[in-house]
Design a protein around this motif. Structure first.
Motif, PDB file in Angstrom:
ATOM      1  N   LEU A   1       0.805  -1.225   0.000  1.00 44.89           N
ATOM      2  CA  LEU A   1       0.000   0.000   0.000  1.00 44.89           C
ATOM      3  C   LEU A   1       0.836   1.272   0.000  1.00 44.89           C
ATOM      4  CD1 LEU A   1      -2.940   1.228   0.393  1.00 44.89           C
ATOM      5  CD2 LEU A   1      -2.378   1.263   2.839  1.00 44.89           C
ATOM      6  N   LEU A   2       1.896   1.282   0.799  1.00 45.35           N
ATOM      7  CA  LEU A   2       2.606   2.531   1.086  1.00 45.35           C
ATOM      8  C   LEU A   2       3.993   2.570   0.453  1.00 45.35           C
ATOM      9  CD1 LEU A   2       1.730   2.818   4.886  1.00 45.35           C
ATOM     10  CD2 LEU A   2       0.622   4.023   2.987  1.00 45.35           C
ATOM     11  N   LYS A   3       4.360   3.761  -0.021  1.00 46.14           N
ATOM     12  CA  LYS A   3       5.690   4.015  -0.576  1.00 46.14           C
ATOM     13  C   LYS A   3       6.215   5.321   0.022  1.00 46.14           C
ATOM     14  CE  LYS A   3       5.554   0.468  -3.465  1.00 46.14           C
ATOM     15  NZ  LYS A   3       4.281  -0.093  -2.984  1.00 46.14           N
ATOM     16  N   PRO A   4       7.525   5.450   0.155  1.00 46.50           N
ATOM     17  CA  PRO A   4       8.080   6.666   0.766  1.00 46.50           C
ATOM     18  C   PRO A   4       7.658   7.954   0.071  1.00 46.50           C
ATOM     19  CG  PRO A   4       9.764   4.974   0.619  1.00 46.50           C
ATOM     20  CD  PRO A   4       8.577   4.454  -0.132  1.00 46.50           C
ATOM     21  N   GLU A   5       7.508   7.910  -1.246  1.00 45.27           N
ATOM     22  CA  GLU A   5       7.181   9.130  -1.988  1.00 45.27           C
ATOM     23  C   GLU A   5       5.761   9.618  -1.738  1.00 45.27           C
ATOM     24  OE1 GLU A   5       6.974   5.550  -4.872  1.00 45.27           O
ATOM     25  OE2 GLU A   5       8.288   6.281  -3.253  1.00 45.27           O
ATOM     26  N   MET A   6       4.980   8.885  -0.981  1.00 42.77           N
ATOM     27  CA  MET A   6       3.614   9.307  -0.667  1.00 42.77           C
ATOM     28  C   MET A   6       3.564  10.326   0.461  1.00 42.77           C
ATOM     29  SD  MET A   6       1.526   5.711  -0.780  1.00 42.77           S
ATOM     30  CE  MET A   6       1.379   4.746  -2.287  1.00 42.77           C
ATOM     31  N   PHE A   7       4.719  10.660   1.031  1.00 36.49           N
ATOM     32  CA  PHE A   7       4.758  11.551   2.184  1.00 36.49           C
ATOM     33  C   PHE A   7       5.697  12.730   1.927  1.00 36.49           C
ATOM     34  CE2 PHE A   7       3.860   7.260   3.573  1.00 36.49           C
ATOM     35  CZ  PHE A   7       2.724   7.433   4.336  1.00 36.49           C
ATOM     36  N   GLU A   8       5.274  13.886   2.382  1.00 32.06           N
ATOM     37  CA  GLU A   8       6.109  15.093   2.335  1.00 32.06           C
ATOM     38  C   GLU A   8       6.451  15.467   3.771  1.00 32.06           C
ATOM     39  OE1 GLU A   8       4.793  19.504   1.555  1.00 32.06           O
ATOM     40  OE2 GLU A   8       5.122  18.492  -0.372  1.00 32.06           O
ATOM     41  N   ILE A   9       7.736  15.615   4.043  1.00 37.34           N
ATOM     42  CA  ILE A   9       8.210  15.858   5.405  1.00 37.34           C
ATOM     43  C   ILE A   9       8.919  17.197   5.478  1.00 37.34           C
ATOM     44  CG2 ILE A   9       9.704  14.979   7.253  1.00 37.34           C
ATOM     45  CD1 ILE A   9       9.416  12.191   5.877  1.00 37.34           C
ATOM     46  N   ALA A  10       8.625  17.951   6.537  1.00 38.10           N
ATOM     47  CA  ALA A  10       9.339  19.195   6.806  1.00 38.10           C
ATOM     48  C   ALA A  10       9.797  19.189   8.258  1.00 38.10           C
ATOM     49  CB  ALA A  10       8.453  20.406   6.542  1.00 38.10           C
ATOM     50  N   ILE A  11      11.018  19.614   8.488  1.00 38.70           N
ATOM     51  CA  ILE A  11      11.558  19.768   9.839  1.00 38.70           C
ATOM     52  C   ILE A  11      11.995  21.210  10.005  1.00 38.70           C
ATOM     53  CG2 ILE A  11      13.391  19.085  11.439  1.00 38.70           C
ATOM     54  CD1 ILE A  11      13.344  16.321  10.224  1.00 38.70           C
ATOM     55  N   ASP A  12      11.475  21.848  11.057  1.00 34.84           N
ATOM     56  CA  ASP A  12      11.720  23.278  11.279  1.00 34.84           C
ATOM     57  C   ASP A  12      11.352  24.089  10.046  1.00 34.84           C
ATOM     58  OD1 ASP A  12      12.633  22.925  13.914  1.00 34.84           O
ATOM     59  OD2 ASP A  12      14.655  22.454  13.207  1.00 34.84           O
ATOM     60  N   GLY A  13      10.300  23.673   9.374  1.00 35.67           N
ATOM     61  CA  GLY A  13       9.783  24.412   8.229  1.00 35.67           C
ATOM     62  C   GLY A  13      10.474  24.146   6.910  1.00 35.67           C
ATOM     63  N   ALA A  14      11.534  23.351   6.905  1.00 40.46           N
ATOM     64  CA  ALA A  14      12.293  23.094   5.679  1.00 40.46           C
ATOM     65  C   ALA A  14      12.030  21.669   5.195  1.00 40.46           C
ATOM     66  CB  ALA A  14      13.790  23.278   5.931  1.00 40.46           C
ATOM     67  N   PRO A  15      11.776  21.485   3.908  1.00 33.43           N
ATOM     68  CA  PRO A  15      11.570  20.128   3.370  1.00 33.43           C
ATOM     69  C   PRO A  15      12.782  19.251   3.654  1.00 33.43           C
ATOM     70  CG  PRO A  15      10.957  21.789   1.744  1.00 33.43           C
ATOM     71  CD  PRO A  15      11.647  22.525   2.861  1.00 33.43           C
ATOM     72  N   THR A  16      12.515  18.004   3.989  1.00 35.49           N
ATOM     73  CA  THR A  16      13.611  17.086   4.303  1.00 35.49           C
ATOM     74  C   THR A  16      13.286  15.687   3.815  1.00 35.49           C
ATOM     75  OG1 THR A  16      15.043  16.281   6.101  1.00 35.49           O
ATOM     76  CG2 THR A  16      12.702  16.449   6.572  1.00 35.49           C
ATOM     77  N   ALA A  17      14.309  14.900   3.632  1.00 31.53           N
ATOM     78  CA  ALA A  17      14.139  13.499   3.267  1.00 31.53           C
ATOM     79  C   ALA A  17      13.783  12.681   4.507  1.00 31.53           C
ATOM     80  CB  ALA A  17      15.421  12.963   2.632  1.00 31.53           C
ATOM     81  N   ILE A  18      13.308  11.462   4.298  1.00 27.58           N
ATOM     82  CA  ILE A  18      12.959  10.596   5.420  1.00 27.58           C
ATOM     83  C   ILE A  18      14.164  10.353   6.323  1.00 27.58           C
ATOM     84  CG2 ILE A  18      12.256   8.245   6.021  1.00 27.58           C
ATOM     85  CD1 ILE A  18      10.379   8.285   3.645  1.00 27.58           C
ATOM     86  N   ALA A  19      15.351  10.343   5.740  1.00 33.24           N
ATOM     87  CA  ALA A  19      16.555  10.132   6.553  1.00 33.24           C
ATOM     88  C   ALA A  19      16.730  11.220   7.599  1.00 33.24           C
ATOM     89  CB  ALA A  19      17.791  10.063   5.658  1.00 33.24           C
TER      90      ALA A  19
END
Length: 264
Positions: free
Chosen positions: A6-24
């Protein structure tokens, strides 16, 4: 084990402290033996950590892609005090992956987390309290746990430094399944086209949904559904979290299940 397909990493958008970031950036140095633990202390509370949990599941499979063929992700839900509704549709399966702790003693909760070797931990947003744990249990947690997060049952925490947004409607499949009444959630018990066995075809799965359905009320279900809808734009949810250290997480863990009378 529908999450595997069902799920793939590209299905999620992540931001840390307001800046886009990778899952890592969210789960640094994820490895083959990482185990995700989710502490739940209110009806359907774990739904508030949906995207964090689901991103962790994608990393479990990314660490060894062959797992997608026949292994459920190593994830564990810790229900504090009592069961808080079946979260098994997220693939907390077999049933031992939903740990029902009929105690409010935080020492027992930490023991259960340590017993299962949890390395990434999400705890509900409760005011931290000080507890004297059994000898060496805190040290064991400090030695092993590498990521801790505070989540809210409503899906957001004030001042959260992490935001996760679903970018595919399939990211809402699991919370929708959790919120369906138990008999309906297990009505279609046919073998999937892949031919791979799935939990939905097991008699034990249906029984578990019915058993845990007794934990909650129709009002609980309606409230959780309203909370989920409030997070959405165009059918997709954005959740926020707060990264924290192990000691702070253990302090919040100590208040889990007793926060209402602690605040009184």
């Amino acid at each position: 084990m529908h999450v595997a397909t069902l799920l793939k990493p590209e299905m999620f958008e992540i931001a840390i402290d307001g800046a886009p970031t990778a899952i890592a950036g969210l789960f640094p140095d994820w490895h083959l033996h990482d185990r995700f633990g989710l502490v739940i202390d209110e009806a359907f509370g774990g739904i508030g950590a949906t995207h964090l949990l689901q991103v962790a599941q994608t990393q479990y499979y990314a660490a060894r892609p062959s797992r997608r063929e026949n292994v459920y992700p190593e994830i564990y839900a810790f229900h504090i005090g009592k069961g808080h509704g079946a979260h098994a549709p997220y693939d907390f399966w077999p049933r031992r992956r939903e740990v029902i702790l009929e105690t409010l003693d935080p020492r027992d909760v930490l023991d259960a987390i340590n017993d299962r070797g949890i390395t990434r931990l999400a705890v509900p947003n409760r005011p931290p309290v000080t507890v004297e744990h059994r000898p060496k249990e805190v040290e064991a947690a400090l030695d092993r746990i590498t990521s801790c997060f505070v989540y809210g049952a409503m899906g957001r925490v004030a001042g959260g430094d992490v935001a996760i947004t679903g970018r595919d409607r399939r990211t809402e499949f699991n919370p929708n399944q959790v919120l369906r009444p138990s008999p309906a959630a297990s009505a279609a018990r046919t073998t999937p086209p892949s031919g791979r066995p799935v939990k939905e075809t097991e008699d034990g799965y249906t029984a578990w949904l019915i058993e845990r359905g007794r934990d909650v009320t129709d009002a609980d279900r309606a409230r959780a559904q309203a909370r989920r809808e409030a997070l959405k734009a165009d059918g997709l949810a954005t959740e926020t979290y707060h990264r924290t250290g192990v000691m702070d997480a253990l302090g919040r863990l100590a208040a889990a299940g007793r926060w209402d009378h602690l605040a009184a």
